[in-house]
Motif scaffolding. Structure first.
Motif, mmCIF file in Angstrom:
data_model
loop_
_atom_site.group_PDB
_atom_site.id
_atom_site.type_symbol
_atom_site.label_atom_id
_atom_site.label_comp_id
_atom_site.label_asym_id
_atom_site.label_seq_id
_atom_site.Cartn_x
_atom_site.Cartn_y
_atom_site.Cartn_z
ATOM 1 N N TYR A 96 1.025 -1.074 -0.078
ATOM 2 C CA TYR A 96 -0.145 -0.023 0.009
ATOM 3 C C TYR A 96 0.996 1.258 -0.173
ATOM 4 C CZ TYR A 96 -3.171 3.696 1.643
ATOM 5 O OH TYR A 96 -3.851 4.698 1.638
ATOM 6 N N GLN A 97 0.848 2.075 -1.007
ATOM 7 C CA GLN A 97 1.604 3.210 -0.994
ATOM 8 C C GLN A 97 0.906 4.397 -0.477
ATOM 9 O OE1 GLN A 97 4.012 3.525 -4.595
ATOM 10 N NE2 GLN A 97 4.086 5.701 -4.561
ATOM 11 N N PHE A 98 0.947 4.568 0.679
ATOM 12 C CA PHE A 98 0.249 5.782 1.493
ATOM 13 C C PHE A 98 0.774 7.126 1.224
ATOM 14 C CE2 PHE A 98 3.610 4.249 4.238
ATOM 15 C CZ PHE A 98 4.182 5.361 4.775
ATOM 16 N N LEU A 99 1.971 7.295 0.513
ATOM 17 C CA LEU A 99 2.568 8.681 0.357
ATOM 18 C C LEU A 99 3.156 8.484 -1.262
ATOM 19 C CD1 LEU A 99 3.222 11.467 1.180
ATOM 20 C CD2 LEU A 99 5.350 10.686 2.170
ATOM 21 N N ASP A 100 2.806 9.474 -1.991
ATOM 22 C CA ASP A 100 3.152 9.470 -3.494
ATOM 23 C C ASP A 100 2.966 11.042 -3.928
ATOM 24 O OD1 ASP A 100 4.150 8.953 -5.973
ATOM 25 O OD2 ASP A 100 2.345 8.120 -6.751
ATOM 26 N N ARG A 101 4.261 11.716 -3.499
ATOM 27 C CA ARG A 101 4.236 13.075 -4.053
ATOM 28 C C ARG A 101 5.357 13.204 -5.097
ATOM 29 N NH1 ARG A 101 3.618 16.591 1.538
ATOM 30 N NH2 ARG A 101 1.569 15.642 2.208
ATOM 31 N N GLU A 102 5.806 14.200 -5.475
ATOM 32 C CA GLU A 102 6.644 14.539 -6.653
ATOM 33 C C GLU A 102 8.060 14.115 -6.242
ATOM 34 O OE1 GLU A 102 8.367 17.983 -9.511
ATOM 35 O OE2 GLU A 102 6.581 18.383 -8.418
ATOM 36 N N ASN A 103 8.450 14.479 -4.768
ATOM 37 C CA ASN A 103 9.675 14.264 -4.552
ATOM 38 C C ASN A 103 10.022 13.211 -3.389
ATOM 39 O OD1 ASN A 103 8.478 15.766 -2.706
ATOM 40 N ND2 ASN A 103 10.481 16.966 -1.716
ATOM 41 N N ILE A 104 8.726 12.650 -2.813
ATOM 42 C CA ILE A 104 8.793 11.519 -1.732
ATOM 43 C C ILE A 104 7.761 10.509 -2.262
ATOM 44 C CG2 ILE A 104 7.606 13.091 -0.287
ATOM 45 C CD1 ILE A 104 9.094 11.743 2.097
ATOM 46 N N ASP A 105 7.949 9.220 -1.989
ATOM 47 C CA ASP A 105 7.197 8.410 -1.917
ATOM 48 C C ASP A 105 7.317 7.193 -0.567
ATOM 49 O OD1 ASP A 105 8.465 5.802 -3.015
ATOM 50 O OD2 ASP A 105 8.934 7.525 -4.279
ATOM 51 N N ALA A 106 6.436 6.533 -0.033
ATOM 52 C CA ALA A 106 6.318 5.796 1.133
ATOM 53 C C ALA A 106 5.294 4.524 0.932
ATOM 54 C CB ALA A 106 6.348 6.585 2.416
ATOM 55 N N SER A 107 5.634 3.358 1.218
ATOM 56 C CA SER A 107 4.584 2.281 1.214
ATOM 57 C C SER A 107 5.100 1.388 2.317
ATOM 58 C CB SER A 107 4.712 1.642 -0.043
ATOM 59 O OG SER A 107 5.945 1.007 -0.248
ATOM 60 N N VAL A 108 4.183 0.706 2.901
ATOM 61 C CA VAL A 108 4.100 -0.560 3.403
ATOM 62 C C VAL A 108 3.527 -1.684 2.761
ATOM 63 C CG1 VAL A 108 3.895 0.689 5.632
ATOM 64 C CG2 VAL A 108 1.870 -0.211 4.535
ATOM 65 N N ALA A 109 4.041 -2.998 3.131
ATOM 66 C CA ALA A 109 3.877 -4.187 2.293
ATOM 67 C C ALA A 109 3.527 -5.504 3.192
ATOM 68 C CB ALA A 109 4.611 -4.298 1.169
ATOM 69 N N PRO A 110 2.356 -5.919 4.189
ATOM 70 C CA PRO A 110 2.494 -6.955 4.603
ATOM 71 C C PRO A 110 2.744 -8.216 3.707
ATOM 72 C CG PRO A 110 0.417 -6.006 4.612
ATOM 73 C CD PRO A 110 1.393 -5.024 4.062
ATOM 74 N N GLY A 111 3.294 -9.532 4.159
ATOM 75 C CA GLY A 111 3.303 -10.523 3.442
ATOM 76 C C GLY A 111 3.717 -11.705 4.062
ATOM 77 N N VAL A 112 3.943 -12.740 3.242
ATOM 78 C CA VAL A 112 4.841 -14.108 3.762
ATOM 79 C C VAL A 112 5.821 -14.454 3.261
ATOM 80 C CG1 VAL A 112 2.221 -14.937 4.424
ATOM 81 C CG2 VAL A 112 3.360 -15.238 2.310
ATOM 82 N N TYR A 135 8.404 -20.842 7.725
ATOM 83 C CA TYR A 135 7.621 -19.887 6.941
ATOM 84 C C TYR A 135 7.151 -18.783 7.937
ATOM 85 C CZ TYR A 135 7.156 -23.859 4.175
ATOM 86 O OH TYR A 135 7.614 -25.260 2.926
ATOM 87 N N LEU A 136 7.343 -17.455 7.203
ATOM 88 C CA LEU A 136 7.217 -16.289 8.181
ATOM 89 C C LEU A 136 6.398 -15.271 7.812
ATOM 90 C CD1 LEU A 136 11.360 -15.961 8.052
ATOM 91 C CD2 LEU A 136 10.047 -17.266 10.101
ATOM 92 N N ALA A 137 5.668 -14.658 8.802
ATOM 93 C CA ALA A 137 4.920 -13.317 8.593
ATOM 94 C C ALA A 137 5.770 -12.469 8.371
ATOM 95 C CB ALA A 137 4.060 -13.181 9.678
ATOM 96 N N THR A 138 5.511 -11.409 7.267
ATOM 97 C CA THR A 138 6.661 -10.546 7.202
ATOM 98 C C THR A 138 5.883 -8.982 7.006
ATOM 99 O OG1 THR A 138 7.884 -12.112 5.742
ATOM 100 C CG2 THR A 138 8.436 -9.769 5.338
ATOM 101 N N ALA A 139 6.763 -8.040 7.517
ATOM 102 C CA ALA A 139 6.169 -6.579 7.266
ATOM 103 C C ALA A 139 7.283 -5.976 6.752
ATOM 104 C CB ALA A 139 5.848 -6.005 8.753
ATOM 105 N N PHE A 140 6.888 -5.221 5.629
ATOM 106 C CA PHE A 140 8.108 -4.541 4.785
ATOM 107 C C PHE A 140 7.583 -2.970 4.786
ATOM 108 C CE2 PHE A 140 9.380 -2.588 0.819
ATOM 109 C CZ PHE A 140 10.788 -2.733 0.709
ATOM 110 N N TYR A 164 12.769 -14.526 15.116
ATOM 111 C CA TYR A 164 12.280 -13.308 14.575
ATOM 112 C C TYR A 164 13.683 -12.538 14.002
ATOM 113 C CZ TYR A 164 12.937 -10.773 18.971
ATOM 114 O OH TYR A 164 13.608 -10.475 19.978
ATOM 115 N N THR A 165 13.368 -11.652 12.929
ATOM 116 C CA THR A 165 14.740 -10.902 12.437
ATOM 117 C C THR A 165 14.066 -9.668 12.071
ATOM 118 O OG1 THR A 165 15.481 -12.876 11.357
ATOM 119 C CG2 THR A 165 16.509 -10.820 10.640
ATOM 120 N N TYR A 166 15.010 -8.683 12.139
ATOM 121 C CA TYR A 166 14.754 -6.973 11.954
ATOM 122 C C TYR A 166 15.930 -6.607 10.988
ATOM 123 C CZ TYR A 166 13.929 -2.342 11.990
ATOM 124 O OH TYR A 166 13.610 -0.785 11.542
ATOM 125 N N ARG A 167 15.583 -6.052 9.933
ATOM 126 C CA ARG A 167 16.620 -5.512 8.993
ATOM 127 C C ARG A 167 16.427 -4.078 8.565
ATOM 128 N NH1 ARG A 167 15.643 -10.418 5.151
ATOM 129 N NH2 ARG A 167 16.338 -12.243 6.474
#
Length: 263
Positions: free
Chosen positions: A148-164, A180-185, A214-217
């Motif tokens: 889900y791209q919650f921010l999309d402007r001319e000079n900045i964009d940001a998104s989140v992506a839950p998944g597996v 088999y891991l639950a993932t948040a990006f 669990y792992t955080y990067r």
């Protein structure tokens, strides 16, 4: 018997990853046939890239040197965005007159994003790494996410992506096998000025049946453009793994300064 078992697990992981990629690719193939404006075209055309080379030399109380090489390729074709990254890090330091390895890692990843609508996209991320210092002999991951791209402007964009994520992990001190891991990006790209941009992404993975696994990067970088093809960058990488061998630190920090060539 041990090696045959590991080979079977590796083949199973590769087959599973290939299946996931084929499933994700099916809608894309249909789009190429029916949406000429969004068709990716020939896959090996219209790539842009950047090669970064960094070197750290420290002398005095501690003698250490480290070489970092990183290449990134990007391609955007209609509703499809591709990114491939390869990285190699090797370092040595002197302790009591003896040279020992302080870094020995290489890895690669391939990310494919397909736009679904103005705000949503699907993401497939395939990665592989080996890290002798962190005792990772083989680690292969296949991730599927809905972004889900919650921010999309001319000079900045940001998104989140839950998944597996399906992960094959062969690491000393940790049980070998498939997880088999639950993932948040999440990621942010910010063009601060014409010459400077900020890039950041982070990933959290956790096994639902074993929450101690669990792992955080976290990765962040400031890139400054000197000419059309030459740039300087400062990158910070942080990794935290809760399940590691007894003699391996759970957390690893790395600050990398490098010069890059864009092509």
């Amino acid at each position: 018997m041990y090696h045959r078992t590991n080979d079977k697990r590796i083949h199973s992981c590769i087959a599973f990853a290939a299946s996931l990629l084929l499933i994700t690719a099916a809608p894309g193939a249909h789009a190429q046939e029916n949406e000429d404006d969004d068709a990716p075209g020939h896959f090996f055309q219209d790539w842009s890239g950047r090669f970064d080379l960094g070197y750290t030399l420290q002398s005095g109380r501690t003698d250490r040197n480290e070489l970092t090489a990183r290449v990134q390729l990007d391609r955007e074709a209609g509703i499809h965005k591709y990114r491939a990254i390869g990285e190699y890090i090797y370092g040595e330091q002197k302790i009591d007159g003896d040279k020992i390895k302080s870094s020995d890692r290489y890895g690669a990843s391939f990310r494919w994003r397909r736009t679904l609508s103005e705000y949503f996209y699907t993401q497939s991320l395939t990665s592989y790494e080996v890290d002798q210092i962190r005792r990772i002999k083989q680690r292969a991951e296949q991730n599927l996410s809905l972004g889900y791209q919650f921010l999309d402007r001319e000079n900045i964009d940001a998104s989140v992506a839950p998944g597996v994520t399906a992960q094959y992990n062969r690491q000393l001190g940790v049980e070998t096998g498939m997880n088999y891991l639950a993932t948040a990006f999440q990621d942010i790209n910010w063009q601060i000025t014409e010459a400077y941009r900020f890039e950041e992404d982070s990933t959290f993975l956790i096994e639902p049946d074993d929450t101690d696994n669990y792992t955080y990067r976290f990765n962040a970088g400031l890139v400054g453009t000197m000419t059309d093809s030459i740039n300087l960058s400062v990158r910070y990488n942080f990794v935290y793994e809760n399940q590691v061998a007894a003699d391996v630190d759970r957390a690893e920090h790395r600050l990398i300064t490098s010069i890059g060539y864009s092509f």
